[in-house]
Each structure stands twice: as structure tokens, then as C-alpha cells.
Design an enzyme around this catalytic site. Structure first.
Site, PDB file in Angstrom:
ATOM      1  N   GLU A 140       8.089   1.316  17.060  1.00 23.16           N
ATOM      2  CA  GLU A 140       7.998   2.709  17.515  1.00 23.16           C
ATOM      3  C   GLU A 140       6.922   3.478  16.749  1.00 23.16           C
ATOM      4  O   GLU A 140       6.214   4.307  17.325  1.00 23.16           O
ATOM      5  CB  GLU A 140       9.358   3.408  17.363  1.00 23.16           C
ATOM      6  CG  GLU A 140      10.490   2.780  18.161  1.00 23.16           C
ATOM      7  CD  GLU A 140      10.193   2.682  19.644  1.00 23.16           C
ATOM      8  OE1 GLU A 140       9.434   3.529  20.165  1.00 23.16           O
ATOM      9  OE2 GLU A 140      10.709   1.760  20.299  1.00 23.16           O
ATOM     10  N   ASP A 208       3.726  -4.392  19.508  1.00 22.43           N
ATOM     11  CA  ASP A 208       4.315  -5.591  18.894  1.00 22.43           C
ATOM     12  C   ASP A 208       3.422  -6.117  17.776  1.00 22.43           C
ATOM     13  O   ASP A 208       3.878  -6.392  16.664  1.00 22.43           O
ATOM     14  CB  ASP A 208       4.494  -6.694  19.940  1.00 22.43           C
ATOM     15  CG  ASP A 208       5.695  -6.459  20.839  1.00 22.43           C
ATOM     16  OD1 ASP A 208       6.532  -5.607  20.506  1.00 22.43           O
ATOM     17  OD2 ASP A 208       5.779  -7.132  21.887  1.00 22.43           O
TER      18      ASP A 208
END
Length: 488
Positions: A140, A208
Site C-alpha cells: 500500500e 508488488d
């Protein structure tokens, strides 16, 4: 422990509607630092960093008033410290990050404008270890530092304003309530297969990659991301209702494999179990899930069978369960023993305070908290517990001084304002009480009620002309904010 929790399911739907309208509005925000942000023209250009922060502030105020945000100093301290550890290893950090918790058992987390990262209690409770939790937060953080929301909006420049508004409103609602957000998107003319997720596949891939690097550099296990994602995919492979995290962060098998491949390029860190992580898990179960009777049985069974990562975490959970069941002596015995071995542990000190207040030993709580405050001044857990204990002990002036000092560094702390309101209420200081109440409402974007409180404050100002001028100026500021919100 002092906490306030507001849960309003219907309000989350209202939030989505307001955000959709918010996205299509046009506001003149030129050269006004305190103006509400202009979203209507985002399709014609990028959102500046200043605008991102303004938008994030507005959305955070909306969430405070309408979402089940937990104002729990201990859990806030834990998740903020963990988040800061990750942010310290991130690049392109343009503003301070704020990590906050929602009382929601769904396995989910989300990020939005201005460095705001929301974490569902279900994510902490279901993560097996701190590295798994950190892997989601790092992901995040990467969405924020890479400005993925702003970039997604730019990518929709060719959409009509209403289409863009519908999509943005649904996406932002999906952050906090995935099912409702997806329904909002489906109802809009901009609905598409790709529009039902927060970010594009490329955004997710980028988050990611960067997230795993941040994870490894922060001293966590880089394999935790792939392990957590893989567990989720496997667990819900055959179910018709996937967890919230899979709705907002689709995880095809290839992406799980990619995460594992990226992690293999880093040295695997042998990370010891975190006591704070397991204390947070115990607190979430004892305070926010299940009944006291269930929790007593759960933690007693855990201790009998030795099924725990830390015995202290299970004993702490049991103490909270006893306290919730009004078995204060049992709770006190457990906490006293825990404090002998770890006298500065904030989790134990917080519960010691709760027990002391519940049993009429307010002076004991104040003495212990004051001693800790000299070692960790302005710590949110110690400060707010001490101020609350002082109010209970009718030491209002000292409580007010402590809270005002703390609010200088944390002006948006809702709980600090609420305790300050209590201090003024108990001391019958009507002028300051109404002023502080107004700030509480403003933090939740409830400007009409904030203005009403300031009108009451004005009536108590008497001959204090300077104070009256200050109140009038604040009323005008709130009216301006309210007018702009209504125009949205």
C-alpha cells in the site's frame, strides 16, 4: 484504554455517493491553501501533490464520520510505528503517512490520496506473523509513493466527466467497502471489467515489486508477500465469496509466482516473532471480536495447551477478557505479573490503567502513568491515558495542559479532542467545551454541527472581544467549507 468506534453501514454507501459527486464538482481552489480540492478538471491534467494532500484530508474527514474507524491509542501506535518503519525505506515519499484502523473483520487494506493507509482489523488478526502484515502495508505504501490513484485518473482522461466521477467514486468507496464499491462502479456508465479494481494490473505489479524491496530493506522476510498471497488464494479458491483483499487486489496465480520469484532475489531474513504483533492480535480479539465469555475460554484454552507464540500475549488477552467480564481481580493479577517482567510495555500499562479506573484506584494509575510520561513524553498511549485518568480524578487543569501540549503535535487526534471536551464539560467551562466540541465535529466533516457549537461558545464569551473575533473567524471558515461541500 480509551476508545471510540463509529459503525454506520449505510453511511459507507453515502460516502460512495458523495465521493462520486465530489469527483465531478468544480471548485475554485486557486492560491487558497485551506480550500477544498478541485476534482472536476482532473481529466485535463495531473493532480498536484498539494491537491492530493487536500483531497486526502477531505476523504479522511468523511471516513472519520462515516466509517468504523477505531480510535485506539495502542493499536494506532502499533500500526503507525510499523508503517513508519516501512516508509523509512521507501523512495519518493512526498508527505507524512497516516496509518489508521477500521473495525472490520475483512482481510483488507487500502491507500488513498495524501499518504493515508487504512488497515482492517481482520488483516492483523488473520496474518500469521508480522512480516505478512508488513508485506501488505509495504504494498500500500508503494501505491502511494508511485501515485497510482492520480495516474489511474490521468489514464481516464478520455472519459467524460460523469464517467470519470462515477469510476472515481466507486473506486474510492471500494477502498473501505469492496462489495459496496464494486456495486457503485457497476451502476455507473464507466463500468468495465478493469474498473472494478483499485488499480490496473501494471500498478499492482509495480506495487508488488517495490513493496517486496521495501519489505526486505526494512528487515522483514521478503517471502512473506508471496506466502500471504498464496495462502489467501488457496484458502478461497473454491469459495464463491472471496475476501475483500482479493476483490480489491486480484491475485492470479502468475502474480503469486512473480512475488515469490522477486523475493528469491533477496536474502531471506530470519525474523523473530514479534511480541507487539501478537499483543495487537490478542487485543483485537478481546476488545473487538466475540463475547467476554468466548474470549475467556479461548485464551484459557490457549494457555492450557501451550498453543501460542508468546505466553504473555495470551495472558494479556485473558486479562482483557476478564476485565470485559468485570472479573477485575483476575485481570489485575495477570497484568501485575506481566508488568514485573516488562514494566514499560504500553499494552500492559494501558490495561493497568483500565483496571485501576474500574476499581476506583485512579491515583495509582496517575502515579504509574506520570512516571512513564517522564521517560516517553508526548507518547499517545501514555498521554491520552494520563489525561483521561486526570479527568476522572477531577484534575482538570493539568489534564487540559497535557492535552493542549499533545495537540500541538497531533492536531487531528480525535480522541484527544474528545477527552479535552470531557475535561471542559466536567469543569463546567462552557466556552472552551463548545469550542473543542466544534473541532471534533469538524474532524468528521460535520460542519453544521461544528458551527452550532461555535454559536454556543460565542454566547459564553461575554466581554472577551478577542475571543469573540476568533470564534467568528472560525465560524466563517467552517461555513466556507460547508458551502463548498454542499456545492459538490
Amino acid at each position: 484504554m480509551i476508545k471510540t468506534t463509529q459503525v454506520c453501514r449505510k453511511a459507507l454507501i453515502a460516502l460512495g455517493v458523495s465521493l462520486a459527486v465530489f469527483a465531478s464538482a468544480s471548485i475554485d481552489a486557486a492560491n487558497q491553501k485551506n480550500d477544498l480540492p478541485e476534482i472536476g478538471v482532473v481529466a485535463s491534467g495531473a493532480i498536484s501533490l498539494d491537491k492530493e494532500m487536500q483531497i486526502g484530508d477531505v476523504l479522511m474527514r468523511q471516513l472519520r464520520g462515516q466509517a468504523p474507524i477505531i480510535n485506539d491509542p495502542l493499536l494506532d501506535e502499533y500500526i503507525q510505528d510499523l508503517g513508519n518503519r516501512l516508509v523509512a525505506q521507501a523512495d519518493n515519499v512526498k508527505f507524512p503517512f497516516e496509518f489508521f484502523l477500521l473495525n472490520n473483520p475483512a482481510i483488507n487494506a487500502f491507500a488513498f490520496f495524501g499518504g493515508h493507509v487504512g488497515v482492517h482489523t481482520g488483516l492483523i488478526y488473520n496474518a500469521k506473523n508480522e512480516s505478512e502484515l508488513a508485506s501488505v502495508l509495504a504494498h500500500e505504501v508503494s501505491h502511494v509513493t508511485q501515485r497510482h490513484i492520480a495516474r489511474s485518473i490521468e489514464a481516464r482522461q478520455k472519459s467524460s466527466p460523469l464517467q470519470l466521477a462515477s469510476a472515481l467514486g466507486g473506486i474510492l468507496l471500494a477502498l473501505a467497502s469492496p462489495e459496496a464499491g464494486i456495486a457503485a462502479i457497476s451502476a455507473g456508465s464507466a463500468a468495465s471489467a478493469q474498473a472494478s479494481i483499485n488499480y490496473t494490473r501494471q500498478n499492482e505489479k509495480e506495487a508488488d515489486s517495490i513493496g517486496i524491496r521495501i519489505l526486505a530493506q526494512s528487515g522483514f522476510d521478503p517471502n512473506a508477500a508471496g506466502e500471504f498471497f498464496g495462502t489467501l488464494v488457496e484458502k478461497y479458491r473454491l469459495t464463491s465469496r472471496p475476501p475483500a483483499f482479493l476483490l480489491t487486489h486480484p491475485l492470479p496465480e502468475s502474480r503469486v509466482a512473480d512475488a515469490r520469484t522477486r523475493a528469491a532475489s533477496y536474502q531471506r531474513n530470519q525474523v523473530p516473532e514479534s511480541l507487539s504483533f501478537h499483543l495487537a492480535k490478542s487485543r483485537i480479539l478481546a476488545r473487538y471480536y466475540a463475547t467476554p465469555e468466548y474470549n475467556i475460554n479461548y485464551f484459557e484454552t490457549s494457555l492450557e495447551r501451550g498453543s501460542y507464540a508468546f505466553k504473555a500475549a495470551s495472558e494479556y488477552g485473558l486479562a482483557l477478557a476478564y476485565l470485559a467480564n468485570e472479573e477485575n481481580q483476575k485481570a489485575q493479577k495477570l497484568i501485575d505479573n506481566l508488568l514485573v517482567n516488562d514494566p514499560r510495555n504500553l499494552f500492559y500499562l494501558d490495561t493497568y490503567t483500565d483496571i485501576a479506573l474500574a476499581t476506583g484506584r485512579t491515583e495509582d494509575a496517575i502515579e504509574k502513568l506520570t512516571a512513564q510520561a517522564t521517560l516517553t513524553p508526548r507518547n499517545r498511549v501514555i498521554t491520552l491515558n494520563l489525561a483521561n485518568a486526570l479527568v476522572k480524578n477531577k484534575q482538570y487543569d493539568l489534564a487540559v495542559r497535557i492535552l493542549k501540549d499533545y495537540l500541538l503535535i497531533a492536531p487531528d487526534n480525535m480522541l484527544a479532542h474528545q477527552i479535552l471536551t470531557d475535561a471542559y464539560t466536567e469543569s463546567k467551562n462552557k466556552l472552551e467545551m463548545h469550542q473543542t466540541k466544534a473541532e471534533v465535529y469538524a474532524l468528521a466533516a460535520s460542519y453544521p454541527r461544528a458551527i452550532d457549537e461555535l454559536h454556543h461558545a460565542y454566547n459564553y464569551a461575554g466581554a472577551q472581544n478577542i475571543e469573540k473575533q476568533r470564534i467568528r473567524a472560525r465560524i466563517e471558515q467552517f461555513r466556507e467549507y460547508q458551502t463548498r461541500l454542499e456545492s459538490l
